[in-house]
Design an enzyme around this catalytic site. Structure first.
Site, PDB file in Angstrom:
ATOM      1  N   SER A 146      78.324  37.205  60.717  1.00  0.00           N
ATOM      2  CA  SER A 146      78.883  38.310  61.147  1.00  0.00           C
ATOM      3  C   SER A 146      79.126  37.994  62.781  1.00  0.00           C
ATOM      4  O   SER A 146      79.732  37.291  63.209  1.00  0.00           O
ATOM      5  CB  SER A 146      77.972  39.712  60.956  1.00  0.00           C
ATOM      6  OG  SER A 146      78.823  40.657  61.266  1.00  0.00           O
ATOM      7  N   ASP A 312      82.643  40.834  50.605  1.00  0.00           N
ATOM      8  CA  ASP A 312      82.704  41.382  52.035  1.00  0.00           C
ATOM      9  C   ASP A 312      83.904  42.215  52.157  1.00  0.00           C
ATOM     10  O   ASP A 312      84.946  41.780  52.417  1.00  0.00           O
ATOM     11  CB  ASP A 312      82.573  40.185  52.914  1.00  0.00           C
ATOM     12  CG  ASP A 312      82.149  40.598  54.154  1.00  0.00           C
ATOM     13  OD1 ASP A 312      82.534  41.724  54.662  1.00  0.00           O
ATOM     14  OD2 ASP A 312      81.759  39.731  54.942  1.00  0.00           O
ATOM     15  N   HIS A 347      79.046  42.495  52.703  1.00  0.00           N
ATOM     16  CA  HIS A 347      78.739  42.232  53.919  1.00  0.00           C
ATOM     17  C   HIS A 347      77.344  41.735  54.000  1.00  0.00           C
ATOM     18  O   HIS A 347      76.949  40.657  54.421  1.00  0.00           O
ATOM     19  CB  HIS A 347      79.314  42.924  55.124  1.00  0.00           C
ATOM     20  CG  HIS A 347      79.205  42.188  56.186  1.00  0.00           C
ATOM     21  ND1 HIS A 347      79.950  41.408  56.633  1.00  0.00           N
ATOM     22  CD2 HIS A 347      78.266  42.585  57.551  1.00  0.00           C
ATOM     23  CE1 HIS A 347      79.613  40.918  58.060  1.00  0.00           C
ATOM     24  NE2 HIS A 347      78.790  41.553  58.631  1.00  0.00           N
TER      25      HIS A 347
END
Lengths: 369, 369
Positions: A146, A312, A347
């Site tokens: 991320s 995601d 995610h």
């Protein structure tokens, strides 16, 4: 292993991409494992938006381990019997590095809304200073997911001589409008909460009561971390037992999950820091100083491993794929690997489904130069 | 054609699924085209969460047409030279039908938070009363998208003798946790806005200033109406010209779009009505009174056309597909058609890409019984 946070002070300027300058700054960090004699076994781990430098292990008396503890430790994929792992709290984050709640020495007062906007390149530059001080001239590898993956890519591009291997997970080469839109909810929620008071809020009151605007913003964040599939399997249409179906304020279990996480989060994370780091994420675009993605990727010398997760909803797999395709087009097939992990966790998978990808991390760490 | 809203009053009770009762109620509606002699050409159009009965045409002096004007009109797919089109404002909506801002006659005061929770079945039951009054014993077709699609499915299941053809777009058989999570942002934003004042807000002040909590909630709604692809093609990473990239409050174009739409919306839609309709959407589950989806679908006699949109992030195409698959499994292949329209517009496609599916609507309206 005994885990403790170290703070390193830098009485030297840090020039920011914005043109602004920190005349001094500090970095909080943790290390796991031992640095070898020739200082060649450092693995840099980069944390995400609300993460911290506490990536692994437990503090004395703590039951909860660091956020990537299932990946990092003795005998784990990032094996601390072999590697010296270091994780640095990013500037702007409330966990010990320079942040908006620190004293701006030029004014003798807390920065608050006068804190400069810090970008990923700045965060990475500051980390380099720490590594220099520790005598680490080159990292064995950089790993991040991320916002941490953005740092990893930034290391690869802007510090190409420093990186032998770079592993970026669940991230992108440039934050897309969809992710910016999710961040907007939190930004707008925080800025408009009367208790935020244009950044002049009482810190202790926020820790006690939280900040509703940030809690609501964080709920939107949670949507982006999940996926239609994971919300269905986790909550389906289950209704809170004690709530009436025909009561206006009656809640589904998914509502309660969002409330619980949103309001708790708003007590444990500083809203100004959140604003600054959300901005950092939005502004991230590794192509900004280049003509194209390929131009941006050209300086990379590291072996690059890209890991995306099929569900995601924040950073889509195709964004990682674009990096891979560009490098292959550039004739660099031998220095890049792309893996799309099938996952229903969205995610969050880079944090919660470590067993699905730790093998790839281990292999990437052993990739011969 | 001259367009005008009609209001029909019902001085008779409406029993709600919750057990509560309206001792009287009213419905606002519009019609386009002429009802034929045997009253067999009625096409019922059902509107979405923030829509209204103003589905087509223009009011005198108005530049903006009804929300499905590209679909409904003389010579259009829903051809008003052939069909008598009728669209009824749903109960709970602020555009003329009974809603939380009306006077609760038992108390001589506005309902506000004492308004009962109204579900899709109630809304549809009320509409049936109007059709009876107009002498319409059977509809040629029912059409609706999103919350309107839920009404269409509810007509098909619970009023099977009334429906010859039902066309449901961009909807689901039961609102899933993912969509409930998006609604949560708006619900939480509204309930927590100090100006909402637990439903006792000043209506005129809201019209003038909007309600920040609802504006922010609506921004989250806009995310769910769009898609990663549509936000990228619409906004990409364009930054607002007059904003500084390194300013904390600097905005991307997607931020500005969300602000513009969120704040404007909060001035033109009543927050209590929004709460009640969001609840209505969340509670929708056409299987609630049945053992399974197949059981729920068994009563359907209408020819059913299901249209989903490939990029819909609110109600996923697979939710529509499940209805289709169930009916096929039940040996009803001859009474159902499922079309997935390839679209980059996400959920909004049912409103903005009419040219991609109007042919299917036209064909569905001509489907021989």
């Amino acid at each position: 292993m005994k885990i403790e946070t170290k703070i390193e002070h830098f009485n030297e300027p840090l020039y920011l991409e914005s043109g602004r300058i920190f005349s001094s700054f500090k970095l909080a960090y943790e290390t796991y494992g031992e640095l070898n004699a020739d200082k060649s076994n450092a693995v840099v781990v980069c944390h995400a938006l609300t993460g911290s430098h506490h990536a692994a292990g437990r503090y004395d008396g703590d039951t909860k381990a660091g956020w990537w503890d299932s990946l990092i430790g003795d005998g784990k994929a990032v094996d601390t019997t072999k590697y010296f792992v270091i994780c640095v709290n990013i500037i702007s984050s409330p966990f010990g590095s320079t942040c908006p709640l620190d004293i701006d020495e030029s004014r003798g007062k807390e920065y608050r809304m006068r804190f400069p906007v810090v970008v990923i390149s700045d965060v990475v530059n500051a980390q380099r200073r720490l590594f220099e001080r520790l005598g680490i001239k080159k990292a064995h590898a950089i790993i991040g997911g991320s916002l941490g993956g953005m740092q990893a890519l930034c290391f690869a591009i802007e510090h190409s001589d420093f990186c032998d291997r770079v592993i970026a997970l669940a991230t992108t080469y440039a934050t897309q409008a969809w992710a910016i839109a999710f961040n907007k909810i939190a930004i707008e929620g925080i800025l408009n909460d009367p208790n935020f008071d244009n950044g002049n809020y009482d810190k202790e009151a926020i820790k006690e009561n939280g900040l509703t605007g940030m809690a609501i913003g964080r709920m939107a964040g949670h949507i982006s971390f999940l996926s239609p599939h994971s919300t269905k399997s986790k909550f389906d249409r289950k209704y809170v037992d004690t709530d009436g179906l025909y009561e206006l304020k009656g809640r589904f279990e998914v509502d309660r999950y969002m409330e619980y996480n949103g309001y708790n989060f708003s007590k444990r994370f500083d809203p100004l820091c959140y604003l600054y780091i959300a901005k950092m994420m939005n502004v991230f675009d590794c192509t900004r100083h280049y003509d194209s993605l390929k131009d941006a990727l050209a300086p990379i010398k590291a072996k690059l491993t890209l890991i995306s997760f099929s569900g995601d909803m924040l950073f889509m797999p195709r964004e990682m794929r674009e990096i891979y395709d560009s490098l292959v087009d550039m004739g660099r097939k031998n220095m890049v690997e792309y893996i799309d992990i099938s996952s229903d966790y969205g995610h969050d998978a880079f944090l919660v489904e470590v067993e699905k990808f730790d093998f790839y991390i281990k292999r990437a760490l052993e990739w011969k130069k």
